[in-house]
Scaffold this motif. Structure first.
Motif, mmCIF file in Angstrom:
data_model
loop_
_atom_site.group_PDB
_atom_site.id
_atom_site.type_symbol
_atom_site.label_atom_id
_atom_site.label_comp_id
_atom_site.label_asym_id
_atom_site.label_seq_id
_atom_site.Cartn_x
_atom_site.Cartn_y
_atom_site.Cartn_z
ATOM 1 N N GLY A 47 53.151 18.608 -86.728
ATOM 2 C CA GLY A 47 52.195 19.154 -86.047
ATOM 3 C C GLY A 47 51.123 18.094 -86.459
ATOM 4 N N GLN A 48 50.207 19.452 -86.493
ATOM 5 C CA GLN A 48 48.720 18.317 -86.183
ATOM 6 C C GLN A 48 47.144 19.436 -86.679
ATOM 7 O OE1 GLN A 48 48.032 18.105 -81.278
ATOM 8 N NE2 GLN A 48 46.758 16.720 -82.273
ATOM 9 N N LEU A 49 46.491 19.002 -87.125
ATOM 10 C CA LEU A 49 44.921 19.564 -87.620
ATOM 11 C C LEU A 49 44.116 19.425 -86.707
ATOM 12 C CD1 LEU A 49 45.339 18.992 -91.431
ATOM 13 C CD2 LEU A 49 45.937 20.893 -90.810
ATOM 14 N N VAL A 50 43.470 21.090 -86.326
ATOM 15 C CA VAL A 50 42.625 21.045 -84.557
ATOM 16 C C VAL A 50 41.400 21.567 -85.418
ATOM 17 C CG1 VAL A 50 41.553 21.728 -83.068
ATOM 18 C CG2 VAL A 50 44.765 21.193 -83.380
ATOM 19 N N GLU A 51 40.375 21.177 -85.445
ATOM 20 C CA GLU A 51 39.348 21.323 -85.749
ATOM 21 C C GLU A 51 38.382 21.948 -84.491
ATOM 22 O OE1 GLU A 51 34.523 20.142 -87.695
ATOM 23 O OE2 GLU A 51 36.399 18.573 -87.500
ATOM 24 N N ILE A 52 38.076 23.470 -84.923
ATOM 25 C CA ILE A 52 36.986 23.917 -83.625
ATOM 26 C C ILE A 52 36.120 24.798 -83.916
ATOM 27 C CG2 ILE A 52 37.474 25.785 -81.888
ATOM 28 C CD1 ILE A 52 40.618 25.813 -82.154
ATOM 29 N N THR A 53 34.986 24.735 -83.001
ATOM 30 C CA THR A 53 33.721 24.851 -83.865
ATOM 31 C C THR A 53 32.855 25.632 -82.514
ATOM 32 O OG1 THR A 53 33.498 22.732 -85.116
ATOM 33 C CG2 THR A 53 31.175 24.299 -84.235
ATOM 34 N N VAL A 54 32.588 26.654 -83.126
ATOM 35 C CA VAL A 54 32.153 27.578 -82.031
ATOM 36 C C VAL A 54 30.288 27.848 -81.946
ATOM 37 C CG1 VAL A 54 32.499 30.279 -80.769
ATOM 38 C CG2 VAL A 54 33.855 29.250 -82.434
ATOM 39 N N PHE A 55 29.472 27.169 -80.521
ATOM 40 C CA PHE A 55 28.311 27.389 -80.958
ATOM 41 C C PHE A 55 27.733 28.557 -80.272
ATOM 42 C CE2 PHE A 55 29.812 22.814 -81.521
ATOM 43 C CZ PHE A 55 28.992 22.384 -82.689
ATOM 44 N N ASN A 56 27.017 29.041 -81.253
ATOM 45 C CA ASN A 56 25.623 30.277 -80.241
ATOM 46 C C ASN A 56 24.039 29.270 -80.053
ATOM 47 O OD1 ASN A 56 24.376 32.451 -78.918
ATOM 48 N ND2 ASN A 56 24.726 33.854 -80.973
ATOM 49 N N ARG A 57 23.968 28.649 -78.350
ATOM 50 C CA ARG A 57 22.921 28.590 -78.370
ATOM 51 C C ARG A 57 21.830 29.698 -77.439
ATOM 52 N NH1 ARG A 57 23.716 25.581 -82.359
ATOM 53 N NH2 ARG A 57 24.083 22.822 -81.739
ATOM 54 N N GLY A 58 22.757 30.956 -77.962
ATOM 55 C CA GLY A 58 21.787 31.661 -77.162
ATOM 56 C C GLY A 58 20.371 31.950 -77.916
ATOM 57 N N PHE A 59 19.640 33.058 -77.707
ATOM 58 C CA PHE A 59 18.425 34.011 -78.865
ATOM 59 C C PHE A 59 19.264 34.760 -80.005
ATOM 60 C CE2 PHE A 59 15.488 31.321 -75.843
ATOM 61 C CZ PHE A 59 14.513 31.296 -77.225
ATOM 62 N N LYS A 60 20.244 35.407 -78.828
ATOM 63 C CA LYS A 60 20.895 37.185 -79.568
ATOM 64 C C LYS A 60 22.358 36.547 -80.792
ATOM 65 C CE LYS A 60 22.153 39.732 -75.885
ATOM 66 N NZ LYS A 60 22.037 40.586 -74.903
ATOM 67 N N THR A 61 22.530 37.702 -81.384
ATOM 68 C CA THR A 61 23.936 37.237 -82.344
ATOM 69 C C THR A 61 24.968 37.760 -80.726
ATOM 70 O OG1 THR A 61 23.040 37.952 -83.978
ATOM 71 C CG2 THR A 61 25.492 38.051 -83.409
ATOM 72 N N GLU A 62 26.500 36.730 -80.854
ATOM 73 C CA GLU A 62 27.597 37.309 -80.141
ATOM 74 C C GLU A 62 28.384 37.981 -81.120
ATOM 75 O OE1 GLU A 62 27.903 36.784 -77.140
ATOM 76 O OE2 GLU A 62 26.340 35.355 -76.255
ATOM 77 N N GLU A 63 28.538 39.039 -81.008
ATOM 78 C CA GLU A 63 29.184 39.531 -81.325
ATOM 79 C C GLU A 63 31.382 39.256 -80.550
ATOM 80 O OE1 GLU A 63 27.948 42.967 -81.880
ATOM 81 O OE2 GLU A 63 26.663 42.720 -82.964
ATOM 82 N N THR A 64 31.933 40.004 -81.107
ATOM 83 C CA THR A 64 33.943 39.610 -81.291
ATOM 84 C C THR A 64 34.192 38.936 -80.474
ATOM 85 O OG1 THR A 64 33.267 42.620 -81.029
ATOM 86 C CG2 THR A 64 35.813 41.792 -80.190
#
Length: 147
Positions: A47-64
């Motif tokens: 297999g392979q290793l995968v780096e996934i980054t999730v950015f929140n660029r808004g003003f509110k906290t993103e949930e779930t």
């Protein structure tokens, strides 16, 4: 008192322009980036290793936040900078990402080659995320947009 039609038009246009600008600044922005794919690892030879980054660029906290991944591949979390990140088959679940923050997860992927197209969707409680190809495509944070 008589109101000039020109004044009325400029007032309405100014209000619409201000509302549009505020909406653009305050819009929710959830962005997913796969900055690195590692094809060689001591963890697996198949297999392979995968780096996934999730950015929140808004003003509110993103949930779930849920990233739906390709069902034909097998995934395992190797590491994350959030202890609450979990994996349920082909669904990566992140409970919350604060405004201006990012969550990075390292996955071990087996059963095929992984690419950006293997991220089927990114949804949070309030918005739909966008998958981008490179770091330059990640928009600035809310305060940076105001500046």
């Amino acid at each position: 008192m008589i109101v000039s039609p020109v004044t009325l038009v400029f007032t309405i246009l100014g209000g619409l322009l201000l509302a549009g600008l505020l909406g653009w600044i305050r819009r929710a922005r959830l962005i997913v980036l796969v900055p690195r794919l590692f094809s060689h690892s001591n963890l697996t030879s198949r297999g392979q290793l995968v780096e996934i980054t999730v950015f929140n660029r808004g003003f509110k906290t993103e949930e779930t936040i849920e990233l739906i991944l390709n069902q034909h591949l097998q995934y395992e979390i190797v590491g994350s900078n959030s202890p609450d990140t979990s994996l349920n088959k082909a669904k990566l679940i992140i409970p919350r990402v604060g405004p201006g923050d990012e969550i990075t997860t390292l996955l071990l992927v087996e059963g095929g080659s992984f690419s950006n197209a293997d991220i089927i969707s990114c949804l949070s409680k309030e918005t739909k995320g966008v998958v981008v190809a490179k770091l330059e495509d990640v928009v600035p944070t809310g305060p940076q947009r105001i500046g």
